[in-house]
Design an enzyme around this catalytic site. Structure first.
Site, PDB file in Angstrom:
ATOM      1  N   LYS A  24       0.813  -1.122  -0.185  1.00 54.78           N
ATOM      2  CA  LYS A  24      -0.093  -0.080   0.041  1.00 54.78           C
ATOM      3  C   LYS A  24       0.901   1.326  -0.032  1.00 54.78           C
ATOM      4  O   LYS A  24       0.626   2.327  -0.767  1.00 54.78           O
ATOM      5  CB  LYS A  24      -1.044   0.094   1.448  1.00 54.78           C
ATOM      6  CG  LYS A  24      -1.837  -1.254   1.226  1.00 54.78           C
ATOM      7  CD  LYS A  24      -2.871  -1.000   2.600  1.00 54.78           C
ATOM      8  CE  LYS A  24      -2.371  -1.007   3.780  1.00 54.78           C
ATOM      9  NZ  LYS A  24      -1.810  -2.193   4.142  1.00 54.78           N
ATOM     10  N   ARG A  46      -9.093   0.694   9.394  1.00 51.42           N
ATOM     11  CA  ARG A  46      -8.777  -0.698   9.623  1.00 51.42           C
ATOM     12  C   ARG A  46      -9.890  -1.388  10.352  1.00 51.42           C
ATOM     13  O   ARG A  46      -9.722  -2.639  10.554  1.00 51.42           O
ATOM     14  CB  ARG A  46      -7.422  -0.472  10.517  1.00 51.42           C
ATOM     15  CG  ARG A  46      -6.345  -0.873   9.516  1.00 51.42           C
ATOM     16  CD  ARG A  46      -5.336  -0.917  10.424  1.00 51.42           C
ATOM     17  NE  ARG A  46      -4.230  -1.512  10.227  1.00 51.42           N
ATOM     18  CZ  ARG A  46      -2.733  -0.772   9.791  1.00 51.42           C
ATOM     19  NH1 ARG A  46      -3.092   0.312   9.334  1.00 51.42           N
ATOM     20  NH2 ARG A  46      -1.878  -1.429   9.735  1.00 51.42           N
ATOM     21  N   ARG A  60      11.639  -6.502   5.058  1.00 53.90           N
ATOM     22  CA  ARG A  60      11.674  -4.811   4.856  1.00 53.90           C
ATOM     23  C   ARG A  60      12.304  -3.948   5.655  1.00 53.90           C
ATOM     24  O   ARG A  60      12.479  -4.171   6.521  1.00 53.90           O
ATOM     25  CB  ARG A  60      10.007  -4.739   4.989  1.00 53.90           C
ATOM     26  CG  ARG A  60       9.689  -3.267   4.735  1.00 53.90           C
ATOM     27  CD  ARG A  60       8.239  -3.055   4.635  1.00 53.90           C
ATOM     28  NE  ARG A  60       7.400  -3.060   6.001  1.00 53.90           N
ATOM     29  CZ  ARG A  60       6.322  -2.732   5.993  1.00 53.90           C
ATOM     30  NH1 ARG A  60       5.506  -2.238   5.097  1.00 53.90           N
ATOM     31  NH2 ARG A  60       5.758  -2.851   7.418  1.00 53.90           N
ATOM     32  N   ARG A  80      11.564  -1.974  10.858  1.00 58.10           N
ATOM     33  CA  ARG A  80      10.444  -1.475  12.144  1.00 58.10           C
ATOM     34  C   ARG A  80      10.745  -2.434  13.058  1.00 58.10           C
ATOM     35  O   ARG A  80      10.757  -3.767  12.779  1.00 58.10           O
ATOM     36  CB  ARG A  80       9.295  -1.426  11.361  1.00 58.10           C
ATOM     37  CG  ARG A  80       8.935  -0.052  10.594  1.00 58.10           C
ATOM     38  CD  ARG A  80       7.696  -0.061   9.903  1.00 58.10           C
ATOM     39  NE  ARG A  80       6.524  -0.694  10.269  1.00 58.10           N
ATOM     40  CZ  ARG A  80       5.670  -0.575   9.822  1.00 58.10           C
ATOM     41  NH1 ARG A  80       5.276   0.168   8.448  1.00 58.10           N
ATOM     42  NH2 ARG A  80       4.334  -1.216  10.333  1.00 58.10           N
ATOM     43  N   ARG A 110      -0.154  -9.338  13.475  1.00 51.74           N
ATOM     44  CA  ARG A 110      -0.654  -8.361  12.373  1.00 51.74           C
ATOM     45  C   ARG A 110      -1.675  -8.893  11.381  1.00 51.74           C
ATOM     46  O   ARG A 110      -2.406  -8.255  10.993  1.00 51.74           O
ATOM     47  CB  ARG A 110       0.381  -7.419  11.857  1.00 51.74           C
ATOM     48  CG  ARG A 110       0.971  -6.422  13.055  1.00 51.74           C
ATOM     49  CD  ARG A 110       2.604  -5.966  12.407  1.00 51.74           C
ATOM     50  NE  ARG A 110       2.206  -4.967  11.282  1.00 51.74           N
ATOM     51  CZ  ARG A 110       3.166  -4.564  10.554  1.00 51.74           C
ATOM     52  NH1 ARG A 110       4.683  -5.491  10.662  1.00 51.74           N
ATOM     53  NH2 ARG A 110       3.241  -3.852   9.569  1.00 51.74           N
TER      54      ARG A 110
HETATM   55  P1  AMP Z   1       0.967   0.391   9.570  1.00 51.72           P
HETATM   56  O1  AMP Z   1       2.355   1.169   9.475  1.00 51.72           O
HETATM   57  O2  AMP Z   1       0.061   0.638   8.615  1.00 51.72           O
HETATM   58  O3  AMP Z   1       1.170  -1.075   8.988  1.00 51.72           O
HETATM   59  O4  AMP Z   1       0.565   0.546  10.883  1.00 51.72           O
HETATM   60  C1  AMP Z   1       1.385   0.097  11.879  1.00 51.72           C
HETATM   61  C2  AMP Z   1       0.761   0.001  13.405  1.00 51.72           C
HETATM   62  O5  AMP Z   1       0.145   1.154  13.636  1.00 51.72           O
HETATM   63  C3  AMP Z   1      -0.428  -1.106  13.294  1.00 51.72           C
HETATM   64  O6  AMP Z   1      -0.025  -2.368  13.481  1.00 51.72           O
HETATM   65  C4  AMP Z   1      -1.486  -0.470  14.282  1.00 51.72           C
HETATM   66  O7  AMP Z   1      -0.739  -0.829  15.637  1.00 51.72           O
HETATM   67  C5  AMP Z   1      -1.363   0.941  14.213  1.00 51.72           C
HETATM   68  N1  AMP Z   1      -2.393   1.304  13.221  1.00 51.72           N
HETATM   69  C6  AMP Z   1      -2.098   2.087  12.065  1.00 51.72           C
HETATM   70  N2  AMP Z   1      -3.207   2.450  11.513  1.00 51.72           N
HETATM   71  C7  AMP Z   1      -4.235   2.111  12.279  1.00 51.72           C
HETATM   72  C8  AMP Z   1      -5.568   2.235  12.283  1.00 51.72           C
HETATM   73  N3  AMP Z   1      -6.216   2.685  11.064  1.00 51.72           N
HETATM   74  N4  AMP Z   1      -6.327   1.857  13.383  1.00 51.72           N
HETATM   75  C9  AMP Z   1      -5.690   1.345  14.313  1.00 51.72           C
HETATM   76  N5  AMP Z   1      -4.435   1.113  14.599  1.00 51.72           N
HETATM   77  C10 AMP Z   1      -3.430   1.480  13.654  1.00 51.72           C
END
Ligand code: AMP
Length: 209
Positions: free
Chosen positions: A13, A88, A127, A155, A166
């Site tokens: 994404k 999400r 990654r 990360r 996740r």
């Molecule tokens: P991402 O970079 O999108 O993979 O997000 C990393 C982490 O941030 C996720 O595993 C969640 O803990 C948190 N996170 C990001 N976006 C959301 C969301 N829309 N709702 C809840 N938690 C989020």
């Protein structure tokens, strides 16, 4: 144009969003990036979000919805947004519908970047991300960012245990959004298990760009 990007963590994404930003001038909003910056800067939001993020769980809906309600009203969003990592949950999707209808800006598409979960585990554990510009690469690219020369890092949540959690969370809480947006007649599904440029060609075609 207002677009929601759907797909499991690591589906690509962020990579597709970066291409849409550089070629179409849309505003990219990544809730994950906002939260990582809040954690780094030890803000109130960051302190509340950190333990959920470290475990690979979702940050509570109220925190994310409040954050997005403010962010989506900032001036740089007026030409259109690419929402990456939000919504999400179904609660977040319903809240987004309300926010966008209050602003008179309907959603144009929910773009699903579709990738097999087993492919994703390998992708995410190798990654790397640039500390300076946030560019995404892989362990094979070495320690320096190809875009800006900054330091590449892994990360905290890209280790295998957290990645598997996740993916479980995605399956349980986020994948129902595929049906939600199909029901709104907004879903576009793209095979994400290909070269990013090939995926992007499909993305552009499907959005009529
Ligand atoms: P991402 O970079 O999108 O993979 O997000 C990393 C982490 O941030 C996720 O595993 C969640 O803990 C948190 N996170 C990001 N976006 C959301 C969301 N829309 N709702 C809840 N938690 C989020």
């Amino acid at each position: 144009m207002n677009i929601v990007l759907l797909g499991a963590p690591g589906a690509g994404k962020g990579t597709q969003a970066a291409k849409l930003v550089s070629q179409e001038g849309l505003c990219h909003i990544s809730t994950g990036d906002i939260l990582r910056s809040a954690v780094k800067n030890e803000t109130e939001l960051g302190k509340k979000a950190k333990s959920y993020m470290d475990a690979g769980d979702l940050v509570p809906d109220e925190l994310i919805i409040d954050l997005m309600r403010e962010r989506i009203q900032e001036p740089d969003t007026s030409k259109g947004v690419i929402l990456d990592g939000f919504p999400r949950t179904t609660t977040q999707a319903v809240a987004l519908d309300t926010m966008l209808s209050e602003l008179g800006r309907p959603l144009d598409a929910a773009l699903l970047i579709d990738v097999d979960p087993e492919v994703i585990v390998g992708r995410l554990t190798s990654r790397r991300m640039c500390k300076e510009c946030g560019a995404i690469g892989t362990a094979a690219d070495g320690d320096a960012c190809k875009a800006c020369g900054g330091e590449m890092y892994q990360r905290d949540d890209d280790n295998e245990t957290t990645v598997r959690n996740r993916l479980d969370v995605y399956e349980k809480l986020t994948s129902p959004l595929i049906d939600y947006y199909r029901g709104c007649d907004l879903l576009i599904s793209i095979d994400g298990d290909r070269d990013p440029d090939v995926v992007f060609a499909d993305v552009k075609k499907s959005l009529g760009l």
